[in-house]
Scaffold this motif. Sequence first.
Motif, PDB file in Angstrom:
ATOM      1  N   UNK A 143       1.006  -0.956  -0.010  1.00 51.47           N
ATOM      2  CA  UNK A 143       0.140   0.041  -0.086  1.00 51.47           C
ATOM      3  C   UNK A 143       0.925   1.053  -0.021  1.00 51.47           C
ATOM      4  N   UNK A 144       0.291   2.427  -0.444  1.00 48.89           N
ATOM      5  CA  UNK A 144       1.083   3.670  -0.511  1.00 48.89           C
ATOM      6  C   UNK A 144       1.149   4.381   0.873  1.00 48.89           C
ATOM      7  N   UNK A 202      -6.043   0.666  -8.305  1.00 45.41           N
ATOM      8  CA  UNK A 202      -5.250  -0.208  -7.274  1.00 45.41           C
ATOM      9  C   UNK A 202      -4.451   0.606  -6.429  1.00 45.41           C
ATOM     10  N   UNK A 203      -3.454   1.353  -7.281  1.00 39.19           N
ATOM     11  CA  UNK A 203      -2.496   2.352  -6.560  1.00 39.19           C
ATOM     12  C   UNK A 203      -3.296   3.575  -5.734  1.00 39.19           C
ATOM     13  N   UNK A 204      -3.887   4.119  -6.360  1.00 40.25           N
ATOM     14  CA  UNK A 204      -4.597   5.410  -5.708  1.00 40.25           C
ATOM     15  C   UNK A 204      -5.504   5.253  -4.718  1.00 40.25           C
ATOM     16  N   UNK A 205      -5.998   3.955  -4.679  1.00 39.59           N
ATOM     17  CA  UNK A 205      -6.999   3.701  -3.458  1.00 39.59           C
ATOM     18  C   UNK A 205      -6.332   2.873  -2.465  1.00 39.59           C
ATOM     19  N   UNK A 206      -5.160   2.487  -2.716  1.00 35.33           N
ATOM     20  CA  UNK A 206      -4.677   1.576  -1.657  1.00 35.33           C
ATOM     21  C   UNK A 206      -4.683   1.996  -0.286  1.00 35.33           C
ATOM     22  N   UNK A 207      -4.194   3.225  -0.177  1.00 37.32           N
ATOM     23  CA  UNK A 207      -4.340   3.785   1.191  1.00 37.32           C
ATOM     24  C   UNK A 207      -5.610   3.892   1.783  1.00 37.32           C
ATOM     25  N   UNK A 208      -6.642   4.384   0.986  1.00 38.30           N
ATOM     26  CA  UNK A 208      -7.814   4.498   1.642  1.00 38.30           C
ATOM     27  C   UNK A 208      -8.310   3.146   1.957  1.00 38.30           C
ATOM     28  N   UNK A 209      -8.194   2.110   1.273  1.00 37.80           N
ATOM     29  CA  UNK A 209      -8.627   0.859   1.566  1.00 37.80           C
ATOM     30  C   UNK A 209      -8.108   0.505   2.691  1.00 37.80           C
ATOM     31  N   UNK A 250       4.729   3.066  -6.213  1.00 38.90           N
ATOM     32  CA  UNK A 250       3.797   1.854  -6.741  1.00 38.90           C
ATOM     33  C   UNK A 250       3.565   1.588  -8.140  1.00 38.90           C
ATOM     34  N   UNK A 251       3.133   3.005  -8.455  1.00 40.98           N
ATOM     35  CA  UNK A 251       2.981   2.879  -9.982  1.00 40.98           C
ATOM     36  C   UNK A 251       4.257   2.374 -10.938  1.00 40.98           C
ATOM     37  N   UNK A 252       5.355   2.748 -10.653  1.00 44.44           N
ATOM     38  CA  UNK A 252       6.708   2.327 -11.549  1.00 44.44           C
ATOM     39  C   UNK A 252       6.865   0.720 -11.139  1.00 44.44           C
ATOM     40  N   UNK A 253       6.477   0.429  -9.877  1.00 46.74           N
ATOM     41  CA  UNK A 253       6.697  -1.200  -9.944  1.00 46.74           C
ATOM     42  C   UNK A 253       5.873  -1.851 -10.485  1.00 46.74           C
ATOM     43  N   UNK A 310       9.499   5.353   2.770  1.00 51.25           N
ATOM     44  CA  UNK A 310       8.175   5.699   2.049  1.00 51.25           C
ATOM     45  C   UNK A 310       7.855   4.764   1.167  1.00 51.25           C
ATOM     46  N   UNK A 311       6.723   4.797   0.622  1.00 52.46           N
ATOM     47  CA  UNK A 311       6.198   3.988  -0.534  1.00 52.46           C
ATOM     48  C   UNK A 311       5.049   4.840  -1.081  1.00 52.46           C
ATOM     49  N   UNK A 312       5.546   5.826  -1.932  1.00 48.82           N
ATOM     50  CA  UNK A 312       4.606   6.730  -2.600  1.00 48.82           C
ATOM     51  C   UNK A 312       3.882   6.099  -3.900  1.00 48.82           C
TER      52      UNK A 312
END
Length: 793
Positions: A351-352, A404-411, A384-387, A378-380
């Motif tokens: 997660x971000x 997936x990336x943009x909502x990982x922190x909120x999830x 995450x996108x780059x990986x 950090x894991x920005x």
Amino acid sequence: MSAFLVAGLCLTMVGTSFLSGIFGMAGGLILVGVLLALLPLPEAMLLHGVTQLASNGWRGLLWWRHVRWNAVAFYLSGCALALLLWSFTRYVPPTPLALLLLGVTPFMVRLVPDSLRPNPESPLQGTLYGSLCMSLILLTGVAGPLIDTYFLGGKLDRREIVATKAVCQIFGHAAKLIYFGALIDQAATLDPVVAVLAIACSMLGTTLAARVLAAMSDKQFRAWANRIITAIASYYVAHAAYLLLIVPMLALVSPSSLHGSRRGVALDRGGAEFDESPRIQRPHGAGKTIRLGGTAVAGKQWDVVVVGAGNAAFCAALAARENGASVLMVERAPKELMGGNSRFTAGAFRCVYDGVDDLKAIMPDLTAAEIDRSDFGTYTQDQFYDDMFRITNYRTDGDLCDRLVGRSRDAMRWLHSKGMKFDPIWGRQAYLIDGKFKFWGGLTVESKGGGPGLVEQHLKLAEKQGIDIVYGTRAVELIYDGNVVRGVKVKVNGAIEEIKCKSVVIACGGFESSAEMRTKYLGPGWELAKVRGTPYNTGDGINMALAIGASSFGNWSGSHAVQWDYNAPEFGDLSVGDNFQKHSYPWGILINATGRRFVDEGADFRNYTYAKYGAVVLKQPNNFAYQVFDGKIVPMLRAEYRIKRVSKVSANTIEEFAHKLEGVNAEAFLDEIKKYNAAVKKDVPFNPNVKDGRGTVGLDFNKSNWANTIEEPPFEAYQVGCGVSFSFGGVRIDPDTGQVIDSDMNPIPGLYAAGELVGGIFYFNYPGGSGLMSGAVFGKIAGTGAASTVRNA
């Protein structure tokens, strides 16, 4: 409900209504406690409301001439005010909180000084106490001793107290029925036979009590009422403390003890066995049992049916329930094997997070000392996108990856808000360097208790939310009229049954457990791979969706496949979990049957190569390889290398070692070791926390990082084959709603999908921890979308 359970409830209702008929409230306290122990909270509230409405109504009629109507008017004005305010929140408390509120109220009431004791003749106090009592009714089911204090504080005699309070309680319980009935829609529909019996039993008990009350003095009435209230309240406080403190501690100490050990049998928390295969039941044996295929289920309809019971399925169910839908989860496995692949994972979530504050938001128990001795980094979003794009050779679908990336922190914050607990991955994703743990590879968080703990937590959350689950039931076909999906056909005990609903979420995994489908789509030889997880993921959800025209999508020839103990069983073993995997290979070398290396073991962090190297091993001669380490690295190997069931070879000399590697060309192996040792960049220091550049030069397969010579005894080797985790191909979905798209690129009304059967996210490879994260993100999206279908129907 079973006949035995109905009979027990009837006897309880006669007894509690008899007690309430004398003392006015003690019976209601006992009854709500019994119902909370047997049924989901919303259904318990409904049945309690029905019986108490009947009991108080009959009591009011019996003592009609003793009602003090001015006190009723003042009290009801306060009730109406509280009902209006609580209706805006539509809050349903968890069972432990309801029990705690129920239990502490009598003791709080006794703290009220005599100068402030209520007077039923006062309009102001009547409004105040009416508001407080209605709040307690909506939160716990009964107002208990607070309403007694209101009436006992004045000069009313025992008959006036019982009669006036009965009229007030009629309004309170009617309001509760409206409040909970509107809140849960059809999620807890009462069996009409049970409701009629409950009403009759309540009236019988009230009638019998009238004679006793008439013969009792006011002094006796007040003394016994206080004693009974104290005893009951003490029990509820103790019960709430047990649920809030003891049960979580037991689950942490031994989560596996909460499961049965035999197929088709489960253990509830009290240890009682019950046959579960043909039933819909609440998790851990709590709650209602409804026969599937019997008359008790006839006519019942859930808003949303979720097919599967892994992480993605539970997230979909929680989101649908959160948005007001009644939910049934259909699980093919028996209860002791439920949980899909989620139970076989280590529970890691990628997660971000932009710093330690983001981690503390989902792990508030992190201490200052733990934070001081850790470098979480950090894991920005950009990382995450780059990986994702790098690992999938830039084939991942942009919109799906964005969600997936943009909502990982909120999830993660959403799961934490529901009660999910997480921990840093101290043991597998951090090394102690200069007194400080440094996390690496973008993977920092895991569910408490790993994969088994994740499923246990999901079960508790489902129970808390009133979500029904049926086990041992295989979904075989979608009920589809050519326009809208209206349910699912299931096979249970050899019979086909229909479950009607307003929308379906398929979240039952990929096709990796079908040797036929693996060979058909992944290619020849894949029937020889072992399955890392559940044996029940045979493509049912995908095939059902394709059968009604769903669009296939993604990397159908690709899969998540790891290096797996060569002698592991055909499918995952819950007694071993994910410990058949062998993930310390970046620090050693991989040797095939020809005695040669065949891959760059240190191309990247383990998180970014482990999911593709299983397929590389499968392609080697005789489909195996040995991971080889020497004495420098052996102490650093992960915990899975030290289990009892492991294919291990060891020796103190390299020559003896070479000849003990069964199936390997010993002479070629010795030659390979000599060439490899000479090629290592010994002047570059070894550092497992970073890509250290300690590689080799001049070899056919150079190693990029973490190249350690094989020269110090003892020498150890671990034989590995291929363990497939999940397939990458699946169905196409709308990234914003989770709705399945058909082959004409139109959404299929009523059908949603989440988890491993969603195609287009992973290609060729996989960043560790992104599977559970995908399940959480798209499970929440699909569940929310499915509930919106219900609201708009």
